[in-house]
Structures are given as C-alpha cells and as structure tokens.
Design an enzyme around this catalytic site. Sequence first.
Site, PDB file in Angstrom:
ATOM      1  N   HIS A   1     123.337  11.327  -8.279  1.00  9.11           N
ATOM      2  CA  HIS A   1     124.425  12.027  -7.431  1.00  9.11           C
ATOM      3  C   HIS A   1     125.684  11.414  -7.582  1.00  9.11           C
ATOM      4  O   HIS A   1     125.965   9.998  -7.883  1.00  9.11           O
ATOM      5  CB  HIS A   1     124.019  12.155  -5.956  1.00  9.11           C
TER       6      HIS A   1
ATOM      7  N   ASP B   1     117.345   8.407  -6.345  1.00  6.65           N
ATOM      8  CA  ASP B   1     117.951   8.647  -4.974  1.00  6.65           C
ATOM      9  C   ASP B   1     117.706   7.358  -4.473  1.00  6.65           C
ATOM     10  O   ASP B   1     118.004   7.145  -3.220  1.00  6.65           O
ATOM     11  CB  ASP B   1     117.602   9.711  -4.149  1.00  6.65           C
TER      12      ASP B   1
ATOM     13  N   HIS C   1     113.485   6.075   0.222  1.00 11.51           N
ATOM     14  CA  HIS C   1     113.991   7.306   0.139  1.00 11.51           C
ATOM     15  C   HIS C   1     112.715   8.257   0.369  1.00 11.51           C
ATOM     16  O   HIS C   1     112.808   9.145   1.222  1.00 11.51           O
ATOM     17  CB  HIS C   1     114.787   7.508  -1.037  1.00 11.51           C
TER      18      HIS C   1
ATOM     19  N   HIS D   1     111.054  10.994  -8.190  1.00 13.12           N
ATOM     20  CA  HIS D   1     110.580  11.573  -6.698  1.00 13.12           C
ATOM     21  C   HIS D   1     110.455  13.100  -6.587  1.00 13.12           C
ATOM     22  O   HIS D   1     110.881  13.593  -7.331  1.00 13.12           O
ATOM     23  CB  HIS D   1     111.111  10.695  -5.382  1.00 13.12           C
TER      24      HIS D   1
ATOM     25  N   ASP E   1     115.538  18.887  -5.525  1.00 13.49           N
ATOM     26  CA  ASP E   1     116.782  19.031  -6.185  1.00 13.49           C
ATOM     27  C   ASP E   1     116.538  18.221  -7.593  1.00 13.49           C
ATOM     28  O   ASP E   1     117.549  17.795  -8.058  1.00 13.49           O
ATOM     29  CB  ASP E   1     118.166  18.699  -5.520  1.00 13.49           C
ATOM     30  N   HIS E   2     115.429  17.437  -7.485  1.00 11.47           N
ATOM     31  CA  HIS E   2     115.028  16.408  -8.698  1.00 11.47           C
ATOM     32  C   HIS E   2     113.857  17.210  -9.311  1.00 11.47           C
ATOM     33  O   HIS E   2     113.860  16.821 -10.603  1.00 11.47           O
ATOM     34  CB  HIS E   2     114.932  15.382  -8.197  1.00 11.47           C
TER      35      HIS E   2
ATOM     36  N   HIS F   1     111.785  15.343  -4.332  1.00 11.95           N
ATOM     37  CA  HIS F   1     112.795  16.382  -3.691  1.00 11.95           C
ATOM     38  C   HIS F   1     112.935  17.594  -4.677  1.00 11.95           C
ATOM     39  O   HIS F   1     113.236  17.211  -5.896  1.00 11.95           O
ATOM     40  CB  HIS F   1     113.730  15.559  -3.236  1.00 11.95           C
TER      41      HIS F   1
END
Length: 273
Positions: free
Chosen positions: A184, A146, A124, A66, A70-71, A68
Amino acid sequence: MQATHAPAGVGAQGPAILPVPAFADNYIWLLRHQGLAAVVDPGDAAPVFDALEKLDLQLRAILLTHHHADHVGGVLELSRATGAVVYGPALETLPRCDFPLQEGDRVQLPELDLDLNVLDVPGHTAGHIAYWGRAAGVTPALFCGDTLFAGGCGRLFEGTPAQMHASLEKFVTLPPETQVFCAHEYTLGNLRWAMAVEPANRTLHQWYQRAQQLREQGLPTLPSSIGQEKDTNPFLRTQQVDVAKAAAVQAGRSLTSPVEVFAVLREWKNNFK
C-alpha cells in the site's frame, strides 16, 4: 523511484519489478523476466491484464501473502485466463492455492529468476506470510503484504501485539539493503505519525521530504529498504530510547518490554489523525 535505496533492478526494458496501482492505494507487484511474469497480491485482475498486454508478458505465477479481498480478488480470473499457478499461505482460506506455503518453504521458478524463502509473519492476519530472496534479478527483495509498510505496519485484525512484534523482528534481521515491496501507498501518513513519535529523528524528516517530492511527481514511494525502515519506522525501533520514552508518555505509564512499547505504538497509530 528516487528514494534512498537502489531501484528495483533495471534491465533493457526498464525495471524488473513494477508497481501496478489498484483501488485507492494498493500496489500489485509485477515481476518480469524474459517475457514472463509473476504478480504478488492481485486484488484486481483488470490492471494486471492491462500491464501484461502493454508489456507483452505471459503470466506464470501468482504469489499471495494473506486472504484479504484487496489482495486476492483477482486471483481466480487471472489464473483461469492465463493458467498461472498460485502460491499462498497454508493457514488461510484463499480463492485458489495450488501450493500452500509456510515458513521453511521456498518458491523456486528459474524461468522467472525467482528464488524466495517463505516467512510466517502472523499479526495482520493469523496466517500471513512473506517472501524474501531473489526476484527477477532483484536481490535481496521482500514482499511483505500488509505486515510492514514504509514508516508503519499493518493493523492487528487477527493477531496479537506479541505476534506482530515477533514478525517484524524477523524483518529486522534481514540485510539492510533488502528492498521492501509493501502492498500500500501509506508512506506519507505513516511518516507524519512517525515524526510525532520521534520528532528529533533527522533521517526521518529527510525521508518525509523525499516521499513528499515523489508523491507530488505522481511516483511511488516504494520500494523502501530494511535499512531505511530500521532508521525511521517506530515499529522497528521499539528498543530505541526515544521511541520507548514517547510510547510511555503516550500510555501514561512505564513500559517494561519492547512488546508493550509496540502495543502502545500500534494503538497510537490507530487513532492518529
């Protein structure tokens, strides 16, 4: 990784799938096979470069679940430096995506011993995908970003409770031995909440104790497994009587469907301290 599940396939050079820690609690999953590598959700390039150098690996592929930051934050730097091709969700805006994917597609890279089916798992984010199948000798493996965590699931930033519940139900149908590579290290907090939902679940309490021991040793609690999550994760147990009752008490009203139970659980977890 000493949990109830089998370790991610161990070869002559150690595990074939390794967690590369990033930021406060992210794991970038590194898949290696015969000197080559792929990574899943590299939010930061630096720890990936370090791992590639230390293990003497050439990066060939980047898999994204996805959009985001942090990915995906390390995607451009990694792909430009190594020439690695990028796979990702077709319905999301990504820094780079050479192969846009949606449910029904497959990622087949024989040189990495990788053959993964793509699942659409909105909730998400609107276009979130997951990868399930064989990866670097580990089978079956699930890279779920996530969407699913050990003892929990992702917050609903873009999707609805009905969408996320349907996405998680896809995971419920996977073989119980499927190793779950979440993105995570949220396990201890999630399990504390899960024990509030199901205080009589002995399997859950035992898993919490094992997870505590792992973290005290500085070890990841992941991968989990689908079987373990079905036994301990309230979000996969919305049709269990005790879970539904606990959600109804939390809501202060009767709940008439698993989706309603899920929605109450998600709000409960959002506010759990």
